[in-house]
Design a protein around this motif. Structure first.
Motif, PDB file in Angstrom:
ATOM      1  N   VAL A  62      -7.615  -9.383  -0.187  1.00  8.61           N
ATOM      2  CA  VAL A  62      -6.440  -9.294  -1.052  1.00  8.61           C
ATOM      3  C   VAL A  62      -5.570 -10.505  -0.748  1.00  8.61           C
ATOM      4  N   LEU A  63      -5.171 -11.209  -1.801  1.00  9.24           N
ATOM      5  CA  LEU A  63      -4.403 -12.436  -1.653  1.00  9.24           C
ATOM      6  C   LEU A  63      -3.286 -12.445  -2.685  1.00  9.24           C
ATOM      7  N   PHE A  64      -2.095 -12.895  -2.284  1.00  9.46           N
ATOM      8  CA  PHE A  64      -0.991 -13.071  -3.223  1.00  9.46           C
ATOM      9  C   PHE A  64      -0.585 -14.527  -3.167  1.00  9.46           C
ATOM     10  N   THR A  68       0.617 -14.279  -8.310  1.00  5.33           N
ATOM     11  CA  THR A  68      -0.593 -13.607  -8.771  1.00  5.33           C
ATOM     12  C   THR A  68      -1.244 -12.870  -7.610  1.00  5.33           C
ATOM     13  N   LEU A  69      -1.529 -11.586  -7.827  1.00  6.47           N
ATOM     14  CA  LEU A  69      -2.253 -10.780  -6.851  1.00  6.47           C
ATOM     15  C   LEU A  69      -3.728 -10.885  -7.192  1.00  6.47           C
ATOM     16  N   LEU A 108       9.457  -9.514  -5.064  1.00  5.14           N
ATOM     17  CA  LEU A 108       8.826  -8.635  -4.075  1.00  5.14           C
ATOM     18  C   LEU A 108       9.155  -9.050  -2.650  1.00  5.14           C
ATOM     19  N   ASP A 109       9.084  -8.072  -1.766  1.00  2.00           N
ATOM     20  CA  ASP A 109       9.211  -8.323  -0.334  1.00  2.00           C
ATOM     21  C   ASP A 109       7.794  -8.280   0.244  1.00  2.00           C
ATOM     22  N   LEU A 110       7.092  -9.403   0.187  1.00  2.00           N
ATOM     23  CA  LEU A 110       5.686  -9.440   0.595  1.00  2.00           C
ATOM     24  C   LEU A 110       5.486  -9.207   2.086  1.00  2.00           C
ATOM     25  N   SER A 111       6.538  -9.356   2.875  1.00  2.00           N
ATOM     26  CA  SER A 111       6.406  -9.085   4.312  1.00  2.00           C
ATOM     27  C   SER A 111       6.166  -7.596   4.568  1.00  2.00           C
ATOM     28  N   ARG A 112       6.496  -6.755   3.590  1.00  2.00           N
ATOM     29  CA  ARG A 112       6.273  -5.300   3.738  1.00  2.00           C
ATOM     30  C   ARG A 112       5.114  -4.800   2.877  1.00  2.00           C
ATOM     31  N   ALA A 113       4.359  -5.703   2.258  1.00  2.00           N
ATOM     32  CA  ALA A 113       3.221  -5.302   1.419  1.00  2.00           C
ATOM     33  C   ALA A 113       2.134  -4.659   2.283  1.00  2.00           C
ATOM     34  N   ARG A 114       1.479  -3.635   1.730  1.00  2.00           N
ATOM     35  CA  ARG A 114       0.429  -2.909   2.458  1.00  2.00           C
ATOM     36  C   ARG A 114      -0.721  -2.602   1.519  1.00  2.00           C
ATOM     37  N   ALA A 115      -1.931  -2.628   2.067  1.00  2.00           N
ATOM     38  CA  ALA A 115      -3.123  -2.227   1.315  1.00  2.00           C
ATOM     39  C   ALA A 115      -3.856  -1.179   2.134  1.00  2.00           C
ATOM     40  N   THR A 116      -4.239  -0.084   1.481  1.00  2.00           N
ATOM     41  CA  THR A 116      -5.000   0.978   2.144  1.00  2.00           C
ATOM     42  C   THR A 116      -6.216   1.307   1.293  1.00  2.00           C
ATOM     43  N   MET A 117      -7.273   1.765   1.961  1.00  2.00           N
ATOM     44  CA  MET A 117      -8.478   2.142   1.245  1.00  2.00           C
ATOM     45  C   MET A 117      -8.893   3.527   1.702  1.00  2.00           C
ATOM     46  N   THR A 118      -8.943   4.467   0.755  1.00  2.00           N
ATOM     47  CA  THR A 118      -9.304   5.845   1.059  1.00  2.00           C
ATOM     48  C   THR A 118     -10.243   6.366  -0.012  1.00  2.00           C
ATOM     49  N   GLU A 119     -11.380   6.868   0.420  1.00  2.00           N
ATOM     50  CA  GLU A 119     -12.353   7.507  -0.468  1.00  2.00           C
ATOM     51  C   GLU A 119     -12.645   6.675  -1.716  1.00  2.00           C
ATOM     52  N   GLY A 120     -12.888   5.386  -1.508  1.00  2.00           N
ATOM     53  CA  GLY A 120     -13.273   4.515  -2.609  1.00  2.00           C
ATOM     54  C   GLY A 120     -12.141   4.025  -3.481  1.00  2.00           C
ATOM     55  N   GLU A 121     -10.909   4.220  -3.043  1.00  2.00           N
ATOM     56  CA  GLU A 121      -9.759   3.781  -3.823  1.00  2.00           C
ATOM     57  C   GLU A 121      -8.931   2.818  -2.983  1.00  2.00           C
ATOM     58  N   LEU A 122      -8.776   1.588  -3.493  1.00  2.00           N
ATOM     59  CA  LEU A 122      -7.920   0.599  -2.840  1.00  2.00           C
ATOM     60  C   LEU A 122      -6.548   0.690  -3.474  1.00  2.00           C
TER      61      LEU A 122
END
Length: 143
Positions: A62-64, A68-69, A108-122
């Protein structure tokens, strides 16, 4: 809309993401596809959700950049590629490299951005910068 230099730079970044993923595996399966994605605007954040069933978190980047994400990765078939003698009767699942990009105009406050992956969902949460919040900016004395 991305300008030509921005689009070229973004394409280079996606290429680098794929090269990074390639280093962790011997060969990438063919094809390029786009997994389903939702973009949800909330009062406190922007949330991007992608269906990535069968994809390991280490195979996703994941890149911002340039507002653009970008989400890029690779879905590998379980057990490796099928043998040449394999006869398929129905093929609906896709394997190979994937990439999705979303242009974001929110502050956006990208310093607080988070990505999680659970049961096939990002799920990528991009917190908004509170524009109503007061910030005290210190003044430096220049001599």
């Amino acid at each position: 809309m991305l300008s030509f230099p921005e689009a070229t730079e973004l394409a280079d970044e996606v290429r680098r993401l794929f090269e990074d993923l390639q280093q962790t595996h011997d060969a990438a399966p063919g094809g390029l596809h786009a997994p389903p994605m939702d973009v949800v605007e909330r009062e406190e954040s922007l949330e991007v959700v992608l269906d990535l069933a069968g994809v390991a978190p280490e195979d996703v980047r994941v890149l911002f950049k340039n507002n653009t994400l970008v989400v890029a990765g690779c879905k590998w078939p379980a057990g490796g590629p099928p043998e040449r003698t394999t006869a398929f009767h129905l093929v609906e699942r896709s394997f190979g490299r994937f990439a999705r990009a979303v242009r974001v105009t929110a502050t956006l406050d990208l310093s607080r951005a988070r990505a999680t992956m659970t049961e096939g969902e990002l799920r990528i949460r991009l917190p908004r910068l509170n524009s109503g919040q007061e910030f005290v900016i210190p003044i430096e004395k220049v001599v």
